[in-house]
Design an enzyme around this catalytic site. Structure first.
Site, mmCIF file in Angstrom:
data_model
loop_
_atom_site.group_PDB
_atom_site.id
_atom_site.type_symbol
_atom_site.label_atom_id
_atom_site.label_comp_id
_atom_site.label_asym_id
_atom_site.label_seq_id
_atom_site.Cartn_x
_atom_site.Cartn_y
_atom_site.Cartn_z
ATOM 1 N N ARG A 213 -10.745 3.859 1.244
ATOM 2 C CA ARG A 213 -9.813 3.724 0.136
ATOM 3 C C ARG A 213 -8.821 4.881 0.171
ATOM 4 O O ARG A 213 -9.211 6.024 0.430
ATOM 5 C CB ARG A 213 -10.555 3.736 -1.205
ATOM 6 C CG ARG A 213 -11.268 2.435 -1.541
ATOM 7 C CD ARG A 213 -10.249 1.329 -1.822
ATOM 8 N NE ARG A 213 -10.844 0.067 -2.228
ATOM 9 C CZ ARG A 213 -11.050 -0.965 -1.402
ATOM 10 N NH1 ARG A 213 -10.746 -0.868 -0.130
ATOM 11 N NH2 ARG A 213 -11.557 -2.097 -1.878
ATOM 12 N N GLU A 242 -0.876 2.175 -2.603
ATOM 13 C CA GLU A 242 -0.932 1.111 -1.608
ATOM 14 C C GLU A 242 -0.285 -0.136 -2.191
ATOM 15 O O GLU A 242 -0.704 -0.556 -3.272
ATOM 16 C CB GLU A 242 -2.390 0.855 -1.223
ATOM 17 C CG GLU A 242 -2.525 -0.017 -0.001
ATOM 18 C CD GLU A 242 -3.975 -0.113 0.488
ATOM 19 O OE1 GLU A 242 -4.607 0.928 0.721
ATOM 20 O OE2 GLU A 242 -4.441 -1.249 0.609
ATOM 21 N N HIS A 261 -3.886 -2.148 5.893
ATOM 22 C CA HIS A 261 -5.128 -2.616 5.249
ATOM 23 C C HIS A 261 -5.588 -3.938 5.876
ATOM 24 O O HIS A 261 -5.655 -4.979 5.200
ATOM 25 C CB HIS A 261 -4.946 -2.771 3.734
ATOM 26 C CG HIS A 261 -6.257 -2.652 2.993
ATOM 27 N ND1 HIS A 261 -6.385 -2.050 1.759
ATOM 28 C CD2 HIS A 261 -7.519 -3.066 3.322
ATOM 29 C CE1 HIS A 261 -7.655 -2.101 1.365
ATOM 30 N NE2 HIS A 261 -8.362 -2.718 2.288
#
Lengths: 300, 300
Positions: A213, A242, A261
């Protein structure tokens, strides 16, 4: 067993539900809700819902949206996607250490690239937050000849690793590691785990890999460390915020690669989840303990 | 045992020579010559030299320069650098399949990158010319969940691989493989092994990795296949010619990465060679069969 699959009737998930002999129903009549998506549009649940199976590994956004409650069991997909995450971490680490990233940005710059190539053989790789991803990554790193130093909250030994340390000893892990892979959940304890102080514990040849994360990394500190030569490079599949701003200065650095991601590509999510879900549905039907139950209230 | 180390007295190699109790002498008085370099400046050898240990894995340039003769034993460094080559092949393959390369050239292009990410788990990787590199690469690929299909001249089973085929069946390997790693020597038989016909046997998602020798690949055919979508991408640590021209069109493709022949970085060559040389010196002193003896006359 009555199971609702929402908000979309994904084929792979429906297949898992019917495979275990469960009945597919709507949420109003369900004992189990399999929720394939984020917290947006998450419905008020009737009291008859005993278990909600979320499809994501990280559940911060569900926590922030106040979706979780203590009226039923909640599971996430922690560990379901571990193999893909581990493979992605290995890809980023090798792309860094073996100068593949530098090579995409130059044309046969042998004099610059050759002296910078490093091998994992004989190196020490610390996996911070060694759970499912750590268990999957460890044999890959061992096959490359690395020593694996696992760190997790309790220090519970990770099969195959050379050393497992509890989270209080993370600094020792940083000091001993050549490279660091972040695989921890995002909690108050792990936020900015990578910061000016911990970066200084690493080595000028160290790569930092994050497949967990974004908030685990203080990106301002990381940028400084990368430009000052404190560490060699970073491979990030997650960022903070993000998505990152297109003019995030990290994009301008030659010793950084940011993948968007994709450690668990969207197209494979329900393919990967289906067998794990089927297993958990069988456990539920048999009254057994479920895998990946969330400790609602501990932050994840 | 009298050993000459030339043209430079490399510390690691001198260490190996003295470690086995041999005497360091000049070439005129040597039984064994350890030659650390290319064919340039290779001397006329006195008849007393019984064995020449070359420090490179490929010996094409020694063959072309007419250095090899049949008056003594010649060994190369085949297999001495296999671990590094294998790790580099894995780095290139994962950088390709997991879209690390594409990500270095974009800024969070999730819509493009995410659907293209593939996993090695469940894939089949063919290793063409599976000798030392193949033996080192196989456990790395297995740890990533791939099926390994090894191809070598004789079809001698490669430990750990799922299938080993002899070289006549290379087409079958291409047809079954998701990805191909080239690890064969450069001989008349292997020249342009990757060509229009064999590329057509591969798949639109296939990556071709070359850590062996540039001439194994017909680069014009490769360029066509990469631009026509016949295969997904290529990771090349070697080229033809080498070094490539700075305006080689392969450099302009987003689905290619060219690393500048660094699978065995120069700084590590003699470090890696030293223990293998020490072992071979012990064998020579004991009158045992040497490792990596060249079959002078067969092209390598």
């Amino acid at each position: 067993m009555r199971v609702a699959v929402a908000p979309v009737l994904d084929d792979h998930i429906v297949g898992a539900v019917t495979q275990v002999g469960a009945q597919l129903v709507d949420i109003e009549n369900a004992q189990v809700v399999v929720w394939i998506g984020g917290p947006e549009g998450f419905p008020e649940l009737p009291d008859g819902v005993e278990w909600v199976a979320l499809s994501t590994a990280g559940v911060e956004r569900f926590v922030d949206a106040g979706v979780l409650d203590d009226k039923r069991i909640w599971t996430n997909a922690s560990g379901f996607y571990a193999d893909g995450c581990a493979e992605h971490a290995l890809a980023l680490l090798l792309a860094g250490t073996r100068q593949v990233i530098a090579s995409t940005r130059t044309r046969w710059a042998k004099d610059a690239v050759d002296p910078a190539v490093r091998t994992l053989r004989g190196s020490t790789v610390a996996i911070i937050g060694a759970g499912g991803i750590g268990r999957a990554l460890t044999p890959m790193l061992k096959a490359c000849g690395a020593t694996v130093l696992a760190v997790n909250r309790t220090g519970t030994p990770v099969a195959g690793s050379d050393v497992t340390l509890s989270a209080e000893r993370t600094d020792e892990a940083f000091a001993r590691a050549d490279h660091v892979v972040l695989a921890a959940p995002d909690t108050p304890d792990t936020r900015h785990l990578i910061n000016d102080r911990t970066l200084a514990l690493l080595k000028p040849h160290s790569w930092v890999i994050n497949v967990a994360r974004g908030p685990l990394v203080d990106q301002t500190a990381l940028y400084r460390a990368l430009t000052d030569g404190v560490i060699a490079g970073a491979g990030l599949d997650v960022t903070d915020p993000e998505p990152p701003s297109p003019d995030d200065p990290l994009f301008d650095l030659d010793n950084v690669v940011i993948t968007p991601h994709v450690a668990n590509p969207a197209g494979r999510l329900t393919v990967e989840m289906a067998p794990h879900l089927a297993d958990n549905l069988r456990r539920f039907a048999a009254g057994e303990r479920l895998a990946s139950v969330l400790a609602v209230g501990r932050g994840y």
